[in-house]
Design a protein around this motif. Structure first.
Motif, PDB file in Angstrom:
ATOM      1  N   SER A  38     -85.115 -51.375 -49.349  1.00  8.22           N
ATOM      2  CA  SER A  38     -85.671 -50.636 -50.534  1.00  8.22           C
ATOM      3  C   SER A  38     -83.857 -49.430 -49.847  1.00  8.22           C
ATOM      4  O   SER A  38     -84.185 -48.289 -48.693  1.00  8.22           O
ATOM      5  CB  SER A  38     -86.637 -49.893 -50.729  1.00  8.22           C
ATOM      6  OG  SER A  38     -85.718 -48.983 -51.759  1.00  8.22           O
ATOM      7  N   SER A  39     -82.911 -48.564 -50.188  1.00  9.44           N
ATOM      8  CA  SER A  39     -82.946 -47.366 -50.316  1.00  9.44           C
ATOM      9  C   SER A  39     -83.730 -46.531 -51.157  1.00  9.44           C
ATOM     10  O   SER A  39     -84.405 -46.612 -51.600  1.00  9.44           O
ATOM     11  CB  SER A  39     -81.744 -47.906 -51.923  1.00  9.44           C
ATOM     12  OG  SER A  39     -80.635 -48.701 -51.474  1.00  9.44           O
ATOM     13  N   ALA A  40     -83.026 -45.082 -51.563  1.00  9.00           N
ATOM     14  CA  ALA A  40     -83.689 -44.237 -51.184  1.00  9.00           C
ATOM     15  C   ALA A  40     -83.417 -44.190 -53.550  1.00  9.00           C
ATOM     16  O   ALA A  40     -82.982 -44.943 -53.596  1.00  9.00           O
ATOM     17  CB  ALA A  40     -82.687 -42.919 -51.056  1.00  9.00           C
ATOM     18  N   GLY A 119     -84.949 -40.210 -47.779  1.00  9.68           N
ATOM     19  CA  GLY A 119     -84.795 -40.631 -49.439  1.00  9.68           C
ATOM     20  C   GLY A 119     -85.942 -41.676 -49.367  1.00  9.68           C
ATOM     21  O   GLY A 119     -86.077 -42.300 -49.497  1.00  9.68           O
ATOM     22  N   GLU A 120     -84.999 -43.174 -48.140  1.00 10.92           N
ATOM     23  CA  GLU A 120     -85.404 -44.439 -48.017  1.00 10.92           C
ATOM     24  C   GLU A 120     -86.659 -44.306 -47.185  1.00 10.92           C
ATOM     25  O   GLU A 120     -87.622 -44.764 -47.426  1.00 10.92           O
ATOM     26  CB  GLU A 120     -85.052 -44.806 -46.648  1.00 10.92           C
ATOM     27  CG  GLU A 120     -83.778 -45.978 -47.673  1.00 10.92           C
ATOM     28  CD  GLU A 120     -82.397 -44.721 -47.915  1.00 10.92           C
ATOM     29  OE1 GLU A 120     -82.568 -43.370 -47.632  1.00 10.92           O
ATOM     30  OE2 GLU A 120     -81.059 -45.194 -48.676  1.00 10.92           O
ATOM     31  N   LEU A 121     -87.692 -42.976 -46.396  1.00 13.58           N
ATOM     32  CA  LEU A 121     -88.477 -42.787 -46.185  1.00 13.58           C
ATOM     33  C   LEU A 121     -89.710 -42.918 -46.999  1.00 13.58           C
ATOM     34  O   LEU A 121     -91.036 -43.170 -47.097  1.00 13.58           O
ATOM     35  CB  LEU A 121     -88.569 -41.769 -45.254  1.00 13.58           C
ATOM     36  CG  LEU A 121     -87.852 -42.086 -43.789  1.00 13.58           C
ATOM     37  CD1 LEU A 121     -87.955 -40.795 -42.497  1.00 13.58           C
ATOM     38  CD2 LEU A 121     -88.179 -43.422 -43.021  1.00 13.58           C
ATOM     39  N   GLY A 184     -83.337 -49.280 -45.949  1.00 21.59           N
ATOM     40  CA  GLY A 184     -82.152 -49.779 -45.952  1.00 21.59           C
ATOM     41  C   GLY A 184     -81.632 -48.664 -44.772  1.00 21.59           C
ATOM     42  O   GLY A 184     -81.959 -47.261 -44.991  1.00 21.59           O
ATOM     43  N   PHE A 185     -80.128 -48.322 -44.882  1.00 16.28           N
ATOM     44  CA  PHE A 185     -79.230 -46.760 -44.374  1.00 16.28           C
ATOM     45  C   PHE A 185     -79.658 -46.038 -42.757  1.00 16.28           C
ATOM     46  O   PHE A 185     -78.578 -45.646 -42.738  1.00 16.28           O
ATOM     47  CB  PHE A 185     -79.984 -46.433 -45.420  1.00 16.28           C
ATOM     48  CG  PHE A 185     -79.001 -44.767 -45.630  1.00 16.28           C
ATOM     49  CD1 PHE A 185     -77.020 -44.896 -45.452  1.00 16.28           C
ATOM     50  CD2 PHE A 185     -79.787 -43.487 -45.841  1.00 16.28           C
ATOM     51  CE1 PHE A 185     -76.815 -44.022 -45.455  1.00 16.28           C
ATOM     52  CE2 PHE A 185     -78.767 -42.661 -45.952  1.00 16.28           C
ATOM     53  CZ  PHE A 185     -77.223 -42.825 -45.589  1.00 16.28           C
ATOM     54  N   ILE A 186     -80.844 -46.388 -42.935  1.00 16.13           N
ATOM     55  CA  ILE A 186     -81.012 -45.424 -41.283  1.00 16.13           C
ATOM     56  C   ILE A 186     -81.495 -46.701 -40.030  1.00 16.13           C
ATOM     57  O   ILE A 186     -82.119 -48.134 -40.404  1.00 16.13           O
ATOM     58  CB  ILE A 186     -82.854 -44.907 -42.247  1.00 16.13           C
ATOM     59  CG1 ILE A 186     -83.981 -45.561 -41.977  1.00 16.13           C
ATOM     60  CG2 ILE A 186     -82.118 -44.397 -43.325  1.00 16.13           C
ATOM     61  CD1 ILE A 186     -85.118 -44.541 -41.998  1.00 16.13           C
ATOM     62  N   GLY A 198     -73.974 -44.984 -42.924  1.00 17.50           N
ATOM     63  CA  GLY A 198     -72.992 -44.872 -43.495  1.00 17.50           C
ATOM     64  C   GLY A 198     -73.197 -44.651 -44.797  1.00 17.50           C
ATOM     65  O   GLY A 198     -74.143 -45.367 -45.663  1.00 17.50           O
ATOM     66  N   ARG A 199     -72.565 -44.206 -45.748  1.00 12.39           N
ATOM     67  CA  ARG A 199     -73.659 -43.783 -47.397  1.00 12.39           C
ATOM     68  C   ARG A 199     -73.298 -45.318 -47.934  1.00 12.39           C
ATOM     69  O   ARG A 199     -72.107 -46.462 -47.570  1.00 12.39           O
ATOM     70  CB  ARG A 199     -72.384 -42.993 -48.057  1.00 12.39           C
ATOM     71  CG  ARG A 199     -72.367 -41.438 -48.412  1.00 12.39           C
ATOM     72  CD  ARG A 199     -73.993 -41.464 -48.049  1.00 12.39           C
ATOM     73  NE  ARG A 199     -75.189 -41.749 -49.456  1.00 12.39           N
ATOM     74  CZ  ARG A 199     -74.312 -41.056 -50.398  1.00 12.39           C
ATOM     75  NH1 ARG A 199     -74.041 -39.664 -50.648  1.00 12.39           N
ATOM     76  NH2 ARG A 199     -75.205 -41.137 -51.637  1.00 12.39           N
ATOM     77  N   GLY A 200     -74.122 -45.783 -48.996  1.00 16.04           N
ATOM     78  CA  GLY A 200     -73.942 -47.509 -49.349  1.00 16.04           C
ATOM     79  C   GLY A 200     -74.436 -48.298 -48.284  1.00 16.04           C
ATOM     80  O   GLY A 200     -74.372 -49.575 -48.482  1.00 16.04           O
ATOM     81  N   GLY A 201     -74.948 -47.924 -46.993  1.00 15.48           N
ATOM     82  CA  GLY A 201     -76.108 -48.405 -46.262  1.00 15.48           C
ATOM     83  C   GLY A 201     -76.662 -49.649 -46.046  1.00 15.48           C
ATOM     84  O   GLY A 201     -76.454 -50.412 -45.163  1.00 15.48           O
ATOM     85  N   SER A 202     -76.684 -48.972 -47.303  1.00 10.44           N
ATOM     86  CA  SER A 202     -78.455 -50.092 -47.533  1.00 10.44           C
ATOM     87  C   SER A 202     -78.206 -51.838 -47.459  1.00 10.44           C
ATOM     88  O   SER A 202     -79.173 -52.286 -46.799  1.00 10.44           O
ATOM     89  CB  SER A 202     -79.197 -49.845 -48.706  1.00 10.44           C
ATOM     90  OG  SER A 202     -79.555 -48.769 -48.003  1.00 10.44           O
ATOM     91  N   ASP A 203     -77.295 -51.529 -47.934  1.00  6.00           N
ATOM     92  CA  ASP A 203     -76.989 -53.415 -48.115  1.00  6.00           C
ATOM     93  C   ASP A 203     -76.361 -53.921 -46.882  1.00  6.00           C
ATOM     94  O   ASP A 203     -76.711 -54.816 -46.457  1.00  6.00           O
ATOM     95  CB  ASP A 203     -75.505 -53.833 -48.834  1.00  6.00           C
ATOM     96  CG  ASP A 203     -75.940 -53.230 -50.026  1.00  6.00           C
ATOM     97  OD1 ASP A 203     -76.738 -53.547 -50.823  1.00  6.00           O
ATOM     98  OD2 ASP A 203     -74.562 -52.767 -51.017  1.00  6.00           O
ATOM     99  N   TYR A 204     -75.387 -53.447 -45.917  1.00  2.25           N
ATOM    100  CA  TYR A 204     -75.714 -53.621 -44.515  1.00  2.25           C
ATOM    101  C   TYR A 204     -76.328 -53.799 -44.227  1.00  2.25           C
ATOM    102  O   TYR A 204     -76.913 -54.741 -43.519  1.00  2.25           O
ATOM    103  CB  TYR A 204     -74.553 -52.988 -44.421  1.00  2.25           C
ATOM    104  CG  TYR A 204     -74.072 -52.897 -42.682  1.00  2.25           C
ATOM    105  CD1 TYR A 204     -73.851 -53.885 -42.148  1.00  2.25           C
ATOM    106  CD2 TYR A 204     -74.068 -51.662 -41.778  1.00  2.25           C
ATOM    107  CE1 TYR A 204     -73.070 -54.640 -41.211  1.00  2.25           C
ATOM    108  CE2 TYR A 204     -73.049 -51.942 -40.514  1.00  2.25           C
ATOM    109  CZ  TYR A 204     -73.032 -53.352 -40.110  1.00  2.25           C
ATOM    110  OH  TYR A 204     -72.696 -53.758 -38.732  1.00  2.25           O
TER     111      TYR A 204
HETATM  112  N1  ASP Z   1     -78.959 -44.016 -49.910  1.00  2.00           N
HETATM  113  C1  ASP Z   1     -78.309 -44.595 -48.850  1.00  2.00           C
HETATM  114  C2  ASP Z   1     -77.188 -44.020 -50.446  1.00  2.00           C
HETATM  115  O1  ASP Z   1     -77.075 -43.267 -51.435  1.00  2.00           O
HETATM  116  C3  ASP Z   1     -78.171 -45.627 -49.000  1.00  2.00           C
HETATM  117  C4  ASP Z   1     -77.688 -46.872 -49.779  1.00  2.00           C
HETATM  118  O2  ASP Z   1     -78.765 -46.385 -51.104  1.00  2.00           O
HETATM  119  O3  ASP Z   1     -76.701 -47.679 -49.403  1.00  2.00           O
HETATM  120  O4  ASP Z   1     -75.763 -43.981 -49.167  1.00  2.00           O
END
Ligand code: ASP
Ligand code: MG
Length: 450
Positions: A38-40, A119-121, A184-186, A198-204
């Motif tokens: 999950s993302s934040a 956020g993710e936590l 995700g992300f962390i 990095g931003r948007g990293g949850s997909d990765y």
């Molecule tokens: N929460 C992080 C972000 O907003 C990671 C993600 O959502 O992919 O960049």
């Protein structure tokens, strides 16, 4: 290979209680899903980044923390039994307050990662409880025990082998018994410091975790029902693509289609894990499958747009008929860790665009030290306010006639840095940002709506 799927839910998919409940239904409906990333909650990472930048005064800081508390509280109040979850979330919010105070004294990348990871936590505590209350045997897992990275805070690189080993020991056995919910992300470095991808990293993250547990499939649940021929907010008539190859989807992600983090497909491709992209709001609409083998490979598949381009043009008359100019240029760029995206060259000049690699979001900057060194070799010219338009497709190198169609459609625009030929899957160029949407609309009309 594990027999289960990994499902990732983005920020809008876990934005509030209703959204989280929809995720729970999607998970319930697919008994194969054993691992949830999950993302934040939507908006949370942006607020945390503001705190991490350390520029806000005390009053602003308190306001931001209140906003964060409200977002999470709104979910907590909807839970049947919120006692434990509430305690966990408020512990993390306390940490946020302390770290934000530290950041206001001295901001650092390391501190930023600690802060934004909160956020993710938090979201994973909430999502786990929402799932439990919907009858799913869910358990929350701290991914920092498994996702090992280097200590390049803000854009950490994963250690794939270590992550796989740790996943085998700690994560896979849990998935036999529970539906595991994780962040995700962390990740964390060797010393146990929190890092982010990095931003948007949850997909990765989700793809790296899917690779580490050898998942059967990776589902990316977001707010759009799959990948479209282009962004439907730009071209109304854009349509969803049911199936697309890894190569085409990688080009799309790299060239700005905001659906997937550009690195997402790398681990999926390494392990040949099919990736599904769909909307958690409208799961019934289906989505896009990204696979190795696809049934059709059309000449034109999609159009992508990426704003905030920085174009650097380097010229050196001294290098006429001499060798080594490009080598020297790239040596300097490599030394300063400047990642290059597009390049075009002539005898005495080279134009390139800089890759967006950090979490800042704005146009990438050429570091001053790198510029100084380059200026000892050549003239350096920097242009901004440019957008990159990419046309994605198949067998472009072997087909005829379409160049006229593409460039004819855009004949009244000034196209810069036209790049074509290195990949059979893409043709791209820069235009001034003021006409970039117009360029996409015209091309979409000509190539996809005819
Ligand atoms: N929460 C992080 C972000 O907003 C990671 C993600 O959502 O992919 O960049
Ligand atoms: Mg995202």
């Amino acid at each position: 290979m594990s027999s289960f799927n990994v499902a990732k839910f983005g920020g809008t998919s876990v934005a509030n209680f209703e959204a989280m409940s929809r995720c729970a239904i999607i998970i319930e409906n697919n008994l194969n899903t054993k691992l949830v990333v999950s993302s934040a909650c939507s908006g949370v990472t942006n607020l945390l980044v503001e705190l991490a930048n350390g520029v806000v005064n005390e009053q602003q800081r308190i306001k931001i923390i209140e906003k964060l508390a409200d977002i999470h509280q709104a979910v907590l109040t909807r839970l049947e039994d919120s006692t434990n979850t509430e305690a966990e979330v408020s512990k993390i919010l306390d940490t946020v307050s302390h770290l934000a105070e530290d950041a206001s004294i001295q901001a650092s990348k390391k501190l930023t990662d600690q802060l934004v990871s909160c956020g993710e936590l938090m979201s994973t505590h909430l999502l786990t409880q929402v799932m439990r209350e919907q009858g799913i045997n869910a358990i929350r897992f701290d991914i920092r025990q498994v996702l090992r990275t280097n200590d390049d805070f803000g854009k950490a690189e994963p250690n794939v082998a270590q992550t796989a080993q740790l996943a085998k020991e700690k994560l896979v056995p849990l998935c036999q018994e529970f539906v595991v919910v994780t962040q995700g992300f962390i990740g964390s470095d060797e010393q146990g410091n929190t890092t982010t991808l990095g931003r948007g990293g949850s997909d990765y993250s989700a793809a790296l975790i899917a690779e580490a547990v050898k998942a059967k499939g990776l589902e990316i649940w977001t707010d759009v029902p799959g990948i479209y021929t282009t962004d439907p907010r730009i071209a109304e008539k854009a349509t969803p693509i049911p199936e697309i190859s890894f190569s085409e989807a990688s080009e799309m992600a790299n060239f700005g289609a905001k659906i997937l983090h550009p690195s997402t497909l790398v681990p999926a491709l390494r392990h040949d894990i099919p990736v599904f992209v769909g909307s958690s709001k409208e799961p019934e609409k289906g989505g896009t499958w990204i696979r190795h083998q696809v049934q059709s490979s059309p000449l034109f598949r999609a159009l992508a747009l990426r704003d905030n381009q920085t174009m650097v043009t380097l010229r050196s008359a001294k290098m006429f008929h001499a060798y080594g100019f490009l080598a020297k240029v790239f040596e300097i760029l490599a030394k300063h860790k400047v990642s290059v995206d597009l390049i075009t060259t002539s005898e005495i000049s080279v134009s390139l665009t800089l890759d967006q690699t950090d979490t800042s979001g704005g146009a990438p900057q050429l570091p001053a030290v790198a510029r100084k060194e380059l200026e000892e070799l050549c003239t350096v010219e920097i242009e901004q306010n440019l957008s990159l338009v990419a046309l994605i497709g198949n067998n472009m190198g072997e087909s005829r006639g379409y160049a006229k169609q593409v460039f004819g459609t855009l004949e009244d625009l000034n196209l810069r840095m036209i790049c074509f030929g290195a990949s059979p899957h893409n043709l791209c160029f820069l235009v001034h940002e003021s006409v970039s949407r117009h360029a996409i609309q015209k091309l979409h009309q000509e190539l996809f709506e005819a």
